[in-house]
Design an enzyme around this catalytic site. Structure first.
Site, short mmCIF file in Angstrom:
data_model
loop_
_atom_site.label_atom_id
_atom_site.label_comp_id
_atom_site.label_asym_id
_atom_site.label_seq_id
_atom_site.Cartn_x
_atom_site.Cartn_y
_atom_site.Cartn_z
N SER A 84 1.27 -0.68 -0.03
CA SER A 84 -0.26 -0.08 -0.18
C SER A 84 0.92 1.06 0.08
CB SER A 84 -1.09 -0.26 1.48
OG SER A 84 -2.10 0.28 1.08
N TYR A 114 -5.11 7.17 -6.82
CA TYR A 114 -3.84 6.11 -6.47
C TYR A 114 -4.34 6.37 -4.74
CZ TYR A 114 0.37 4.28 -5.35
OH TYR A 114 1.95 4.05 -5.33
N LYS A 117 -5.91 2.66 -3.19
CA LYS A 117 -4.31 2.13 -1.76
C LYS A 117 -5.78 1.69 -0.89
CE LYS A 117 -1.11 1.19 -3.84
NZ LYS A 117 -0.45 0.03 -3.91
#
Length: 282
Positions: free
Chosen positions: A149, A172, A176
């Site tokens: 992550s 993004y 994650k």
């Protein structure tokens, strides 16, 4: 004794950066490593790094590895690479979902096809690959899935916002955060199997890699504000090799988990002197 002797590991995004470091360390610890990325040879991508280079480095050090070039945004490609891994080394007991994609574009301007492809790499591929290798792990009674992550999973919180800079990291961060939730959900599902651990780890500090340098997240590969890729590689090794009951469902940070298990004496960054994501705290 080597920590990964007799293990077969798939590592995605192994052509450079964190994935390369993980693949090399796992091989040094005795694993047979299937290195996966889109870039097979140097020059195939604008950034330095390629599967051929990673595999060559592993073999030069006495390890065992093979390269499988694949675009994991495609389910068919994910399934093909898993079959290639089995053909090369047999039953798979370790999977590191490291590959990630982002374009750092503000949401208002983000092309839908790029958003969908990034989610395919960052979230859908870990699901597809995990589903594909779980039968091997269940049959063997052991296995480890380590998801990589990012601190981007920590959102900005609610407004008002003093910092109104638009950095283009919404996609993004969202992907994650989804990966962290997926980790703990899958960990709960496999807990009754025993011997299988699903975990997730982020860097405690930004890792200088060709990718983070390109996106200007660090000032070069020797930026003193960052942590070396080897720190994340060691954290992934810990999560892949410790007993499942100790790490299953953990969402953590590189230096936090290494310090907790006594692999390092001191640590800094997220998880130690800075708060981690909500999933890391439950």
């Amino acid at each position: 004794m080597q920590k990964m002797t007799g293990r077969v590991a798939i590592v995605t995004g192994a052509s450079r950066g964190i994935g390369q470091a993980i693949a090399e360390l796992f091989a040094a610890e005795g694993a047979k490593v299937v290195c996966v990325a889109r870039t097979l040879n140097e020059g195939d991508h604008q950034l330095k790094g390629a599967l051929a280079s990673t595999v060559a480095a592993i073999k030069a050090a006495g390890g065992e590895a093979t390269a499988v070039a694949a675009d994991i945004s495609s389910e068919a490609e994910c399934l093909r690479l898993v079959e290639a891994a089995r053909s090369a080394y047999g039953r798979i007991d370790t999977l590191v979902n490291n590959a990630a994609l982002n374009y750092y574009i503000p949401t208002a301007d983000y092309p839908t096809n790029r958003w969908i492809k990034a989610f395919a790499v960052n979230v859908h591929a870990p699901f597809i690959l995990s589903k594909a290798v779980l039968p091997d792990m269940i049959a063997a009674g052991r296995g480890a899935i380590v998801n990589i992550s990012s601190g981007s999973a920590i959102g900005p919180g609610r407004g008002p916002y003093k910092d109104q800079t638009v950095r283009g990291g919404v996609m993004y961060g969202a992907s994650k955060a989804a990966l962290e939730r997926f980790t703990q959900g899958l960990a709960q599902e496999v807990a009754h199997r025993g011997g299988i651990a699903v975990s997730c780890v982020s860097p405690s500090r930004v890792v200088p890699t060709p990718g983070t340098v390109y996106h200007k997240l660090v000032d070069g590969l020797d930026d003193p504000r960052g942590e070396p890729p080897s720190m994340m590689a060691r954290a992934a090794l810990l999560l892949a090799s410790e007993a499942a009951e100790k790490v299953n469902g953990r969402v953590t940070y590189s230096q936090q988990i290494l310090k907790e298990f006594g692999w390092i004496d001191k640590g800094v960054g997220r998880g130690i002197d800075a708060t981690g994501s909500g999933y890391s705290q439950i």
